[in-house]
Design a protein around this motif. Structure first.
Motif, PDB file in Angstrom:
ATOM      1  N   GLU A 165       0.770 -11.881   1.898  1.00  0.00           N
ATOM      2  CA  GLU A 165       1.664 -11.005   2.655  1.00  0.00           C
ATOM      3  C   GLU A 165       3.099 -11.094   2.134  1.00  0.00           C
ATOM      4  O   GLU A 165       3.494 -12.102   1.542  1.00  0.00           O
ATOM      5  CB  GLU A 165       1.625 -11.360   4.144  1.00  0.00           C
ATOM      6  N   HIS A 186      -3.547   2.786   5.713  1.00  0.00           N
ATOM      7  CA  HIS A 186      -3.807   2.315   4.340  1.00  0.00           C
ATOM      8  C   HIS A 186      -5.077   1.471   4.363  1.00  0.00           C
ATOM      9  O   HIS A 186      -5.279   0.647   5.252  1.00  0.00           O
ATOM     10  CB  HIS A 186      -2.625   1.486   3.852  1.00  0.00           C
ATOM     11  N   SER A 187      -5.915   1.666   3.381  1.00  0.00           N
ATOM     12  CA  SER A 187      -7.223   0.996   3.389  1.00  0.00           C
ATOM     13  C   SER A 187      -7.159  -0.480   3.033  1.00  0.00           C
ATOM     14  O   SER A 187      -8.067  -1.245   3.370  1.00  0.00           O
ATOM     15  CB  SER A 187      -8.173   1.710   2.411  1.00  0.00           C
ATOM     16  N   GLU A 188      -6.081  -0.926   2.376  1.00  0.00           N
ATOM     17  CA  GLU A 188      -6.060  -2.305   1.888  1.00  0.00           C
ATOM     18  C   GLU A 188      -4.938  -3.169   2.463  1.00  0.00           C
ATOM     19  O   GLU A 188      -4.955  -4.391   2.283  1.00  0.00           O
ATOM     20  CB  GLU A 188      -5.966  -2.308   0.361  1.00  0.00           C
ATOM     21  N   VAL A 189      -3.945  -2.547   3.106  1.00  0.00           N
ATOM     22  CA  VAL A 189      -2.866  -3.349   3.693  1.00  0.00           C
ATOM     23  C   VAL A 189      -2.603  -2.895   5.129  1.00  0.00           C
ATOM     24  O   VAL A 189      -2.968  -1.792   5.526  1.00  0.00           O
ATOM     25  CB  VAL A 189      -1.554  -3.256   2.875  1.00  0.00           C
ATOM     26  N   LYS A 190      -1.955  -3.777   5.888  1.00  0.00           N
ATOM     27  CA  LYS A 190      -1.532  -3.461   7.255  1.00  0.00           C
ATOM     28  C   LYS A 190      -0.088  -3.914   7.429  1.00  0.00           C
ATOM     29  O   LYS A 190       0.415  -4.739   6.651  1.00  0.00           O
ATOM     30  CB  LYS A 190      -2.432  -4.148   8.269  1.00  0.00           C
ATOM     31  N   ARG A 207      -5.462  -6.458   4.403  1.00  0.00           N
ATOM     32  CA  ARG A 207      -6.392  -6.224   5.506  1.00  0.00           C
ATOM     33  C   ARG A 207      -7.549  -7.233   5.413  1.00  0.00           C
ATOM     34  O   ARG A 207      -7.956  -7.597   4.341  1.00  0.00           O
ATOM     35  CB  ARG A 207      -6.958  -4.800   5.450  1.00  0.00           C
TER      36      ARG A 207
END
Length: 207
Positions: A165, A186-190, A207
């Protein structure tokens, strides 16, 4: 302007009667006394009531007051500016135009944000309805939005590569909202926020 003549046993009564008919408070009218009350002979013959004319004043315009305040502040800073007003769906945008507006914008828009806060206070103090004013100068808001969206994309790519992160620098709530919106779904981060104002930061995490 709306004018109304009202009467009553005294000038005060006449004013109250007129205000009741107009449905406003006294600060919204200009009062002119047309006739003072008279008791007449023996308090009966020829007695006359007081008569007043109430003139309804225009609705106060908080935006006009905000522009005047902004012009005074700019002048005190040695800046010659003009202010453009744009009425939007849920807000009023005030665009400040002139030269050497870097002083008005400040580092990363901090001075502009502070002025926006003060302008909103002034506008709502002189308005009967809630106003939301967005203050801009040299299209700074749009340029800042593009910068933050680009930053969000770069940091997201870095998080994906490192699987660690990243904590961004402190930002205002409006700037954090831009980052959150850019990476929402977003499919890979939050993203989430941590810390207290004015040092609240965005965290971009895998994620």
């Amino acid at each position: 302007m709306t004018k109304l003549v009202a009467s009553g046993k005294s000038v005060e009564d006449a004013v109250r009667n007129g205000l009741a008919q107009l449905g406003v408070l006294e600060d919204r009218v200009k009062v002119a006394v047309l006739e003072q009350p008279s008791k007449g002979l023996f308090g009966l013959i020829g007695a006359k009531e007081a008569r007043v004319e109430l003139e309804l004043l225009p609705e106060p315009d908080g935006v006009i007051e905000a522009i005047a305040f902004l012009s005074e502040v700019s002048s005190a800073m040695g800046l010659s500016v003009t202010v453009e007003r744009l009425d939007e769906l849920e807000s009023v945008r005030l665009n400040v135009m002139g030269s050497d507006l870097g002083l008005l914008i400040g580092r990363r828009g901090q001075t502009l944000d502070s002025l926006q806060y003060l302008v909103n206070i002034v506008a709502n103090r002189h308005s009967n309805r809630h106003l939301r004013i967005v203050l801009d100068a040299e299209q700074f808001r749009e340029r800042r939005r593009h910068t933050l969206e680009s930053l969000a994309e770069r940091m997201a790519s870095r998080v994906i590569r490192s699987r660690k992160e990243i904590v961004l620098e402190p930002m205002t709530s409006q700037e954090r909202k831009i980052i959150h919106a850019r990476l929402q779904g977003h499919s890979e981060v939050k993203t989430y926020s941590q810390g207290d104002e004015p040092n609240r930061r965005i965290v971009i995490a895998p994620r």
